[in-house]
Motif scaffolding. Sequence first.
Motif, PDB file in Angstrom:
ATOM      1  N   UNK A   1       0.859  -1.198   0.000  1.00  0.00           N
ATOM      2  CA  UNK A   1       0.000   0.000   0.000  1.00  0.00           C
ATOM      3  C   UNK A   1       0.889   1.240   0.000  1.00  0.00           C
ATOM      4  N   UNK A   2       0.605   2.165  -0.913  1.00  0.00           N
ATOM      5  CA  UNK A   2       1.422   3.363  -1.021  1.00  0.00           C
ATOM      6  C   UNK A   2       1.010   4.394   0.012  1.00  0.00           C
ATOM      7  N   UNK A   3       1.911   5.340   0.267  1.00  0.00           N
ATOM      8  CA  UNK A   3       1.648   6.353   1.276  1.00  0.00           C
ATOM      9  C   UNK A   3       0.826   7.504   0.718  1.00  0.00           C
ATOM     10  N   UNK A  10      -1.562   5.638   1.559  1.00  0.00           N
ATOM     11  CA  UNK A  10      -1.474   5.214   2.953  1.00  0.00           C
ATOM     12  C   UNK A  10      -0.819   6.304   3.784  1.00  0.00           C
ATOM     13  N   UNK A  11      -1.472   6.758   4.851  1.00  0.00           N
ATOM     14  CA  UNK A  11      -0.873   7.815   5.676  1.00  0.00           C
ATOM     15  C   UNK A  11       0.198   7.270   6.608  1.00  0.00           C
ATOM     16  N   UNK A  12       1.016   8.164   7.120  1.00  0.00           N
ATOM     17  CA  UNK A  12       1.934   7.832   8.206  1.00  0.00           C
ATOM     18  C   UNK A  12       1.132   7.877   9.500  1.00  0.00           C
ATOM     19  N   UNK A  13       1.175   6.791  10.259  1.00  0.00           N
ATOM     20  CA  UNK A  13       0.370   6.663  11.475  1.00  0.00           C
ATOM     21  C   UNK A  13       1.258   6.813  12.709  1.00  0.00           C
ATOM     22  N   UNK A  14       0.896   7.756  13.579  1.00  0.00           N
ATOM     23  CA  UNK A  14       1.625   8.010  14.822  1.00  0.00           C
ATOM     24  C   UNK A  14       0.689   7.818  16.002  1.00  0.00           C
ATOM     25  N   UNK A  82      -5.301   3.315   8.559  1.00  0.00           N
ATOM     26  CA  UNK A  82      -3.939   2.970   8.149  1.00  0.00           C
ATOM     27  C   UNK A  82      -3.850   2.625   6.670  1.00  0.00           C
ATOM     28  N   UNK A  83      -4.972   2.252   6.076  1.00  0.00           N
ATOM     29  CA  UNK A  83      -4.991   1.963   4.639  1.00  0.00           C
ATOM     30  C   UNK A  83      -5.610   3.103   3.844  1.00  0.00           C
ATOM     31  N   UNK A 104     -17.312  12.041  10.786  1.00  0.00           N
ATOM     32  CA  UNK A 104     -16.544  11.409   9.717  1.00  0.00           C
ATOM     33  C   UNK A 104     -15.092  11.853   9.812  1.00  0.00           C
ATOM     34  N   UNK A 105     -14.176  10.893   9.833  1.00  0.00           N
ATOM     35  CA  UNK A 105     -12.746  11.181   9.884  1.00  0.00           C
ATOM     36  C   UNK A 105     -12.111  10.649   8.606  1.00  0.00           C
ATOM     37  N   UNK A 106     -11.502  11.541   7.848  1.00  0.00           N
ATOM     38  CA  UNK A 106     -10.830  11.161   6.608  1.00  0.00           C
ATOM     39  C   UNK A 106      -9.331  11.354   6.777  1.00  0.00           C
ATOM     40  N   UNK A 107      -8.549  10.308   6.576  1.00  0.00           N
ATOM     41  CA  UNK A 107      -7.103  10.423   6.791  1.00  0.00           C
ATOM     42  C   UNK A 107      -6.442  11.318   5.753  1.00  0.00           C
ATOM     43  N   UNK A 108      -5.458  12.070   6.205  1.00  0.00           N
ATOM     44  CA  UNK A 108      -4.660  12.906   5.313  1.00  0.00           C
ATOM     45  C   UNK A 108      -3.260  12.301   5.218  1.00  0.00           C
ATOM     46  N   UNK A 109      -2.270  13.127   5.011  1.00  0.00           N
ATOM     47  CA  UNK A 109      -0.905  12.619   4.843  1.00  0.00           C
ATOM     48  C   UNK A 109      -0.385  11.948   6.113  1.00  0.00           C
ATOM     49  N   UNK A 110      -0.772  12.512   7.261  1.00  0.00           N
ATOM     50  CA  UNK A 110      -0.365  11.972   8.557  1.00  0.00           C
ATOM     51  C   UNK A 110      -1.606  11.803   9.431  1.00  0.00           C
ATOM     52  N   UNK A 111      -1.609  10.755  10.246  1.00  0.00           N
ATOM     53  CA  UNK A 111      -2.697  10.537  11.201  1.00  0.00           C
ATOM     54  C   UNK A 111      -2.074  10.355  12.583  1.00  0.00           C
TER      55      UNK A 111
END
Length: 305
Positions: A1-3, A10-14, A82-83, A104-111
């Motif tokens: 899965x790409x970022x 796929x976001x970077x997950x922290x 994460x996906x 509603x939560x939509x992931x961006x570049x970083x989560x």
Amino acid sequence: MERAGSSTSRPVMLAIAGDSAAGKTTLTKGLVDALGADRITSLCVDDYHCYDRQERKGLPFTALHPDCNYVQIMEQHLQLLATGQPVLKPVYDHDTGQLTRPELVEPTEFVIVEGLLPLHTRLAQACFDITVYLDPPEHIRREWKVKRDTTKRGYTPEQVLAELDKREPESEEFIRPQRSAADIVVRFGPIEARQDPPDTPLSAELTLRPTVRHPDLTGVFRESDRRAMHLKLKRDEDGRPVEGLHVHGYVPREESRLLEKAIWAELDTESELPSTLGHIGEDTRSEPLAITQLLLLYHMLDSVR
């Protein structure tokens, strides 16, 4: 899965885990303010509480207990985020203690996912690229919680202290074990070996485990005064060798600022060093907090380079 970002999804997950009033929201806010809400999606897993504050009064456990939280739904949502997929997240209002309308939560570049139990299960842990646990000395955390809950949530000091005592067994059983799952353990507190005045700003000690690649700070140390920060080898709680990064709160801001600029330069980014780092509320700034946030930004941005 790409970022997420360019041709990726796929976001970077922290993850930022820790007990109540450990500083999770303050740390997260500085990161979001630094890069902007258009690049960072943040959420709190305390929103997955099953019961509101009034309902919990009749239960044999507190909000720290997994049985008081929709852990499986949290796991499902973390996997979706994460996906790169959106989720309809429940919402718990800490001010009123009530469960409100989901959002509603939509992931961006970083989560960034912060809260009491983001690292409680192996499945949840597997969703993250970087994991952090906040581990302030217990007496300091209790002071922070009393101050926050009396000024913002309408409790008396006696009520807060009684609740802390009630929660202690579950903190020991469910919250603190997440420390072992963290790539970075952050501890804001005084330097025990120094006899600093009571009003000296807190320092920070970061335990850097070899579970992720940490930035090479060799060049930074050559350029900066080691009074502001130093790195040494130490033993982790399980006896394994880890790096301990000490950021000193007693150092003048001018010296810390030079260090921050040197760390930011290591990222080789064209953007300016964020001015929002290190803020606690509207009027207070912590240099160790700023440098801690800067190092986490380094990890996040380095993940997409």
